[in-house]
Write an enzyme that holds these catalytic residues in place. Structure first.
Site, PDB file in Angstrom:
ATOM      1  N   ASP A  22       6.128   2.698   5.369  1.00  0.00           N
ATOM      2  CA  ASP A  22       6.064   1.570   4.433  1.00  0.00           C
ATOM      3  C   ASP A  22       7.230   1.541   3.457  1.00  0.00           C
ATOM      4  O   ASP A  22       7.087   1.092   2.313  1.00  0.00           O
ATOM      5  CB  ASP A  22       4.731   1.577   3.648  1.00  0.00           C
ATOM      6  CG  ASP A  22       3.543   1.699   4.575  1.00  0.00           C
ATOM      7  OD1 ASP A  22       3.526   0.979   5.584  1.00  0.00           O
ATOM      8  OD2 ASP A  22       2.646   2.522   4.302  1.00  0.00           O
ATOM      9  N   GLY A  24       9.862  -0.232   3.762  1.00  0.00           N
ATOM     10  CA  GLY A  24      10.546  -1.527   3.779  1.00  0.00           C
ATOM     11  C   GLY A  24      11.569  -1.593   4.914  1.00  0.00           C
ATOM     12  O   GLY A  24      12.580  -2.292   4.810  1.00  0.00           O
ATOM     13  N   LYS A  25      11.276  -0.877   6.005  1.00  0.00           N
ATOM     14  CA  LYS A  25      12.228  -0.828   7.128  1.00  0.00           C
ATOM     15  C   LYS A  25      12.382  -2.193   7.795  1.00  0.00           C
ATOM     16  O   LYS A  25      13.466  -2.539   8.248  1.00  0.00           O
ATOM     17  CB  LYS A  25      11.751   0.175   8.189  1.00  0.00           C
ATOM     18  CG  LYS A  25      11.686   1.612   7.692  1.00  0.00           C
ATOM     19  CD  LYS A  25      11.187   2.555   8.761  1.00  0.00           C
ATOM     20  CE  LYS A  25       9.721   2.432   9.084  1.00  0.00           C
ATOM     21  NZ  LYS A  25       8.798   2.799   8.025  1.00  0.00           N
ATOM     22  N   ASN A  47       0.315   0.675  15.114  1.00  0.00           N
ATOM     23  CA  ASN A  47      -0.054   1.248  13.807  1.00  0.00           C
ATOM     24  C   ASN A  47       0.995   0.883  12.765  1.00  0.00           C
ATOM     25  O   ASN A  47       0.748   0.955  11.570  1.00  0.00           O
ATOM     26  CB  ASN A  47      -0.212   2.777  13.893  1.00  0.00           C
ATOM     27  CG  ASN A  47       0.953   3.490  14.564  1.00  0.00           C
ATOM     28  OD1 ASN A  47       1.792   2.866  15.189  1.00  0.00           O
ATOM     29  ND2 ASN A  47       1.014   4.797  14.438  1.00  0.00           N
ATOM     30  N   ALA A  48       2.191   0.518  13.216  1.00  0.00           N
ATOM     31  CA  ALA A  48       3.248   0.127  12.275  1.00  0.00           C
ATOM     32  C   ALA A  48       2.953  -1.279  11.755  1.00  0.00           C
ATOM     33  O   ALA A  48       2.278  -2.059  12.410  1.00  0.00           O
ATOM     34  CB  ALA A  48       4.585   0.143  12.991  1.00  0.00           C
ATOM     35  N   GLY A  49       3.472  -1.582  10.583  1.00  0.00           N
ATOM     36  CA  GLY A  49       3.332  -2.934  10.048  1.00  0.00           C
ATOM     37  C   GLY A  49       4.627  -3.269   9.350  1.00  0.00           C
ATOM     38  O   GLY A  49       4.881  -2.776   8.260  1.00  0.00           O
ATOM     39  N   HIS A  50       5.474  -4.046  10.000  1.00  0.00           N
ATOM     40  CA  HIS A  50       6.770  -4.355   9.406  1.00  0.00           C
ATOM     41  C   HIS A  50       6.734  -5.770   8.835  1.00  0.00           C
ATOM     42  O   HIS A  50       6.640  -6.744   9.567  1.00  0.00           O
ATOM     43  CB  HIS A  50       7.871  -4.173  10.455  1.00  0.00           C
ATOM     44  CG  HIS A  50       8.032  -2.726  10.857  1.00  0.00           C
ATOM     45  ND1 HIS A  50       8.698  -2.323  11.976  1.00  0.00           N
ATOM     46  CD2 HIS A  50       7.605  -1.592  10.246  1.00  0.00           C
ATOM     47  CE1 HIS A  50       8.672  -0.990  12.031  1.00  0.00           C
ATOM     48  NE2 HIS A  50       8.012  -0.539  10.996  1.00  0.00           N
ATOM     49  N   THR A  51       6.772  -5.839   7.509  1.00  0.00           N
ATOM     50  CA  THR A  51       6.636  -7.128   6.834  1.00  0.00           C
ATOM     51  C   THR A  51       8.011  -7.723   6.580  1.00  0.00           C
ATOM     52  O   THR A  51       8.885  -7.069   6.020  1.00  0.00           O
ATOM     53  CB  THR A  51       5.916  -6.932   5.477  1.00  0.00           C
ATOM     54  OG1 THR A  51       4.713  -6.216   5.737  1.00  0.00           O
ATOM     55  CG2 THR A  51       5.589  -8.252   4.821  1.00  0.00           C
ATOM     56  N   GLN A 233       6.664   4.203  11.076  1.00  0.00           N
ATOM     57  CA  GLN A 233       6.108   5.252  10.200  1.00  0.00           C
ATOM     58  C   GLN A 233       7.251   5.903   9.409  1.00  0.00           C
ATOM     59  O   GLN A 233       8.211   5.225   9.092  1.00  0.00           O
ATOM     60  CB  GLN A 233       5.306   6.300  10.991  1.00  0.00           C
ATOM     61  CG  GLN A 233       3.986   5.775  11.551  1.00  0.00           C
ATOM     62  CD  GLN A 233       4.145   4.997  12.837  1.00  0.00           C
ATOM     63  OE1 GLN A 233       4.771   5.445  13.770  1.00  0.00           O
ATOM     64  NE2 GLN A 233       3.561   3.809  12.895  1.00  0.00           N
ATOM     65  N   SER A 316      -0.112  -3.040   5.480  1.00  0.00           N
ATOM     66  CA  SER A 316       0.051  -4.323   6.164  1.00  0.00           C
ATOM     67  C   SER A 316      -0.731  -4.371   7.476  1.00  0.00           C
ATOM     68  O   SER A 316      -0.958  -5.435   8.025  1.00  0.00           O
ATOM     69  CB  SER A 316       1.528  -4.620   6.403  1.00  0.00           C
ATOM     70  OG  SER A 316       2.189  -3.488   6.883  1.00  0.00           O
ATOM     71  N   LEU A 349      13.564  -1.455  -5.734  1.00  0.00           N
ATOM     72  CA  LEU A 349      14.038  -0.979  -7.041  1.00  0.00           C
ATOM     73  C   LEU A 349      13.391  -1.786  -8.164  1.00  0.00           C
ATOM     74  O   LEU A 349      13.022  -1.249  -9.210  1.00  0.00           O
ATOM     75  CB  LEU A 349      15.565  -1.114  -7.112  1.00  0.00           C
ATOM     76  CG  LEU A 349      16.181  -0.668  -8.420  1.00  0.00           C
ATOM     77  CD1 LEU A 349      16.056   0.851  -8.583  1.00  0.00           C
ATOM     78  CD2 LEU A 349      17.645  -1.082  -8.529  1.00  0.00           C
TER      79      LEU A 349
HETATM   80  P1  IMP Z   1      -2.284   6.973  13.167  1.00  0.00           P
HETATM   81  O1  IMP Z   1      -0.816   6.795  13.359  1.00  0.00           O
HETATM   82  O2  IMP Z   1      -3.065   5.692  13.246  1.00  0.00           O
HETATM   83  O3  IMP Z   1      -2.856   8.049  14.029  1.00  0.00           O
HETATM   84  O4  IMP Z   1      -2.500   7.479  11.658  1.00  0.00           O
HETATM   85  C1  IMP Z   1      -2.078   8.776  11.229  1.00  0.00           C
HETATM   86  C2  IMP Z   1      -1.554   8.735   9.800  1.00  0.00           C
HETATM   87  O5  IMP Z   1      -0.348   7.978   9.779  1.00  0.00           O
HETATM   88  C3  IMP Z   1      -2.477   8.049   8.787  1.00  0.00           C
HETATM   89  O6  IMP Z   1      -2.309   8.678   7.537  1.00  0.00           O
HETATM   90  C4  IMP Z   1      -1.941   6.641   8.712  1.00  0.00           C
HETATM   91  O7  IMP Z   1      -2.238   6.014   7.496  1.00  0.00           O
HETATM   92  C5  IMP Z   1      -0.457   6.903   8.840  1.00  0.00           C
HETATM   93  N1  IMP Z   1       0.296   5.774   9.373  1.00  0.00           N
HETATM   94  C6  IMP Z   1       0.369   5.361  10.655  1.00  0.00           C
HETATM   95  N2  IMP Z   1       1.190   4.310  10.763  1.00  0.00           N
HETATM   96  C7  IMP Z   1       1.651   4.043   9.528  1.00  0.00           C
HETATM   97  C8  IMP Z   1       2.584   3.088   8.999  1.00  0.00           C
HETATM   98  O8  IMP Z   1       3.178   2.256   9.702  1.00  0.00           O
HETATM   99  N3  IMP Z   1       2.787   3.153   7.652  1.00  0.00           N
HETATM  100  C9  IMP Z   1       2.209   4.075   6.868  1.00  0.00           C
HETATM  101  N4  IMP Z   1       1.359   4.989   7.311  1.00  0.00           N
HETATM  102  C10 IMP Z   1       1.077   4.979   8.637  1.00  0.00           C
END
Ligand code: IMP
Length: 446
Positions: A22, A24-25, A47-51, A233, A316, A349
């Protein structure tokens, strides 16, 4: 055959999160894509969320590389990604309904591991059973899918095109996972016929996008194209180098841009590390410079709450509130080492605007010793007592500033100290979510 030495090869940049994700990539990748012909995802999944904020419009990408917002750019999903076909087609539909042409510009590795519904079921069942000791995963089946990959039983994208073999492998996988779901987790089993039918329903649609990504990237490089590798991540969530076991299940570090897409490591020319001007973490695990944790009354510092509010620190993907704290430069030092970072990009910032004092974590006390770099593993990190340097804050707003010299002198001092403590130059500063709200000091592609 020897290569033609006069051949012009492209320049490739890797964007890596240096914290717990998170950072801000997404915005930075989108910004850099102006100079790239292709963007590559090499690890993680949805699992990623790129806004991204483009012209005031918000778009969240989970699986598809952020470069997709640029009409001429080709986007690759490498072998190191775990791919949920359901999530993929949902995201494609969302983007195409907004007028973007996605399918014709997306190339998917035949070797990417599939996330299937039983991975999601296991992820949820496991977290539930762990109770207070849970990792706080995103619940997307990421860990169980990587486990299947390493156990050499995973179904991969290419398996979708061999229905009989797919069915046989799926039957074996489900037999195993249903046993675990039923007997160990006391959770509902999944139905073989439904799971198979659902997976097969994606086969034809995905086929046109599937390719040998490493060969395609090699050809692109030979043709002089610039490639941009988009990390997901962050370094401190890396399976080997992060705060294990509170980590994700892939290598998030720059080296995996090579293994996770099939290019040689010498093709990674500039590694840009993204770091917020403060720090956040979502999910469980140690966080030495933490000021605010919504679940822990002992960590409810008003400045931490302010960072969460002003920085809009909500996940996100899951919508969970993020924990917040001061920038940890000693953790950043660890990230610089293991990623071989070339330069830094400081984001958000402006969230620090108006604070009386800004603290920077420059080391820890641990077992009677002083450390200036974050140790590995959750047990050691949990016992680290942060050591801070204090800096005067600044008056007025840094939001949207595009010129370093227009930053308040206090902000310049704070950032120069980060640079000088870590020994790496700041290449970019992001002062707002929009593409243009960026200060450029050193262009990674030049
Ligand atoms: P998983 O990747 O869903 O197995 O989650 C494992 C850990 O990584 C947890 O603490 C999640 O909150 C964290 N995590 C996974 N993907 C992200 C991401 O894109 N941003 C921030 N934390 C993440």
């Amino acid at each position: 055959m020897p290569q033609n030495s006069s051949q012009h090869l492209g320049r490739n940049v890797v964007v890596i999160g240096t914290q717990w994700g998170d950072e801000g990539k997404g915005k930075v990748v989108d910004w850099l894509t102006d100079h790239a012909q292709a963007v590559v995802r090499f690890q993680g999944g949805h699992n990623a969320g790129h806004t991204l904020m483009i012209g005031g419009k918000k778009t969240i990408l989970r699986l598809i590389p952020s470069g997709i917002m640029h009409p001429k750019v080709i986007c690759y999903i490498g072998n190191g990604v775990v791919l949920s076909p359901e999530a993929l087609f949902k995201e494609i539909a969302e983007l195409e309904s907004a007028g973007l042409n996605v399918s014709s510009r997306l190339r998917i590795s035949e070797a990417a591991t599939l996330i299937l519904p039983y991975h999601v079921a296991i992820d949820h069942a496991r977290e539930k059973k762990k109770g207070d000791a849970k990792i706080g995963t995103t619940g997307r089946g990421i860990g169980p899918a990587y486990e299947d990959k390493v156990a050499r039983r995973a179904l991969r994208v290419q398996d979708l095109f061999y229905p009989e073999q797919f069915a046989a492998k799926l039957r074996e996988n489900l037999e195993y996972h249903n046993f675990v779901l039923k007997n160990y987790y006391q959770a509902p089993e999944l139905d073989f016929a439904n799971t198979l039918a659902e997976a097969m329903s994606y086969a034809e649609r995905i086929k046109a996008m599937v390719t040998d990504v490493s060969s395609a990237l090699y050809a692109a490089e030979q043709a002089g194209q610039n490639l941009l590798f988009e990390g997901a991540q962050g370094t401190l969530l890396d399976i080997d180098h992060g705060t294990y076991p509170y980590v994700t299940s892939s290598n998030c570090v720059a080296g995996n841009a090579a293994a996770g897409s099939g290019v040689g490591p010498a093709s990674l020319h500039y590694i840009l590390g993204i770091t917020k001007a403060y720090c956040t973490r979502v999910g469980a695990g140690p966080f030495p410079s933490e000021l605010y944790d919504h679940e822990n009354p002992a960590k409810q510092d008003p400045i931490g709450i302010r960072l969460a509010d002003i920085g809009k620190e909500f996940g996100s993907v899951t919508g969970r509130p993020r924990r917040t704290g001061w920038l940890d430069a000693a953790a950043l030092k660890r990230s610089i080492q293991i990623n071989g970072l070339t330069g830094l990009c400081i984001t958000k910032l402006d969230v620090l605007d108006g604070l009386e004092t800004i603290r920077l974590c420059v080391g820890y006390r641990l077992d009677g010793k002083t450390l200036d770099v974050l140790p590995r593993g959750a047990e050691s990190v949990a016992r680290c007592e942060p050591i801070y340097e204090d800096f005067p804050g600044w008056k007025g707003s840094t939001y949207g500033i595009r010129d370093w010299n227009k930053l308040p002198i206090e902000a310049q001092h704070y950032l120069r100290r980060v640079e000088n403590f870590c020994g790496k130059p700041i290449a970019m500063v992001s002062t707002g979510p929009d593409r243009d709200e960026t200060i450029l000091l050193q262009h990674p592609f030049e």
